[in-house]
Design an enzyme around this catalytic site. Structure first.
Site, PDB file in Angstrom:
ATOM      1  N   SER A 263      46.547  23.934  82.180  1.00 38.53           N
ATOM      2  CA  SER A 263      46.345  25.131  82.986  1.00 38.53           C
ATOM      3  C   SER A 263      47.637  25.804  83.437  1.00 38.53           C
ATOM      4  O   SER A 263      47.600  26.899  83.962  1.00 38.53           O
ATOM      5  CB  SER A 263      45.478  24.808  84.205  1.00 38.53           C
ATOM      6  N   THR A 264      48.763  25.149  83.232  1.00 33.63           N
ATOM      7  CA  THR A 264      50.032  25.761  83.623  1.00 33.63           C
ATOM      8  C   THR A 264      51.015  25.691  82.453  1.00 33.63           C
ATOM      9  O   THR A 264      50.873  24.857  81.553  1.00 33.63           O
ATOM     10  CB  THR A 264      50.651  25.050  84.841  1.00 33.63           C
TER      11      THR A 264
END
Length: 128
Positions: A11-12
């Site tokens: 997600s990052t």
């Protein structure tokens, strides 16, 4: 030999799916699975619609593989409801689900019982 699909999600930008990929390749090799597809998303798990997950489910409906391997259940879904929806569809397609971290395996009898129990209680609770 079972045909396996791998699903990874980060997600990052500072996270790398290669870490998940390494563990899933090892798991597949240990179990004697043939990896036929790999799907990756670089997006928040809060979003139910994700390109990699959408493609995985599309290929599942085509019968391209027998088992889905994920590093952790929160990689495929962030809510219990979404997770159970995915598991329910995979189960209906006779596709096993295995999570590396939680040791979830719907392919064996205990995994199928646990999944059915969780699915039934969620359905009962959601109708109250």
């Amino acid at each position: 030999m079972k045909r396996a699909a791998l699903y990874m999600r980060v997600s990052t930008v500072d996270q790398h799916p290669e870490t998940q990929l390494h563990d899933l390749h090892q798991m597949a090799a240990q179990r004697g699975y043939e990896i036929v597809a790999e799907f990756t998303d670089r997006i928040s798990g809060v979003k139910a619609r994700r390109p990699g997950l959408d493609q995985l489910m599309k290929e599942a409906r085509r019968g391209r593989f027998d088992v889905v391997l994920v590093w952790a259940s929160d990689r495929i879904a962030r809510s219990v409801k979404h997770f159970l929806e995915i598991l329910d569809e995979l189960n209906g397609l006779n596709i096993e689900f295995i999570s590396f971290r939680e040791q979830i395996d719907t392919g064996g009898p205990l995994g199928r019982i646990a999944f059915r129990s969780s699915s039934a209680s969620t359905t009962e609770n959601s109708t109250m």
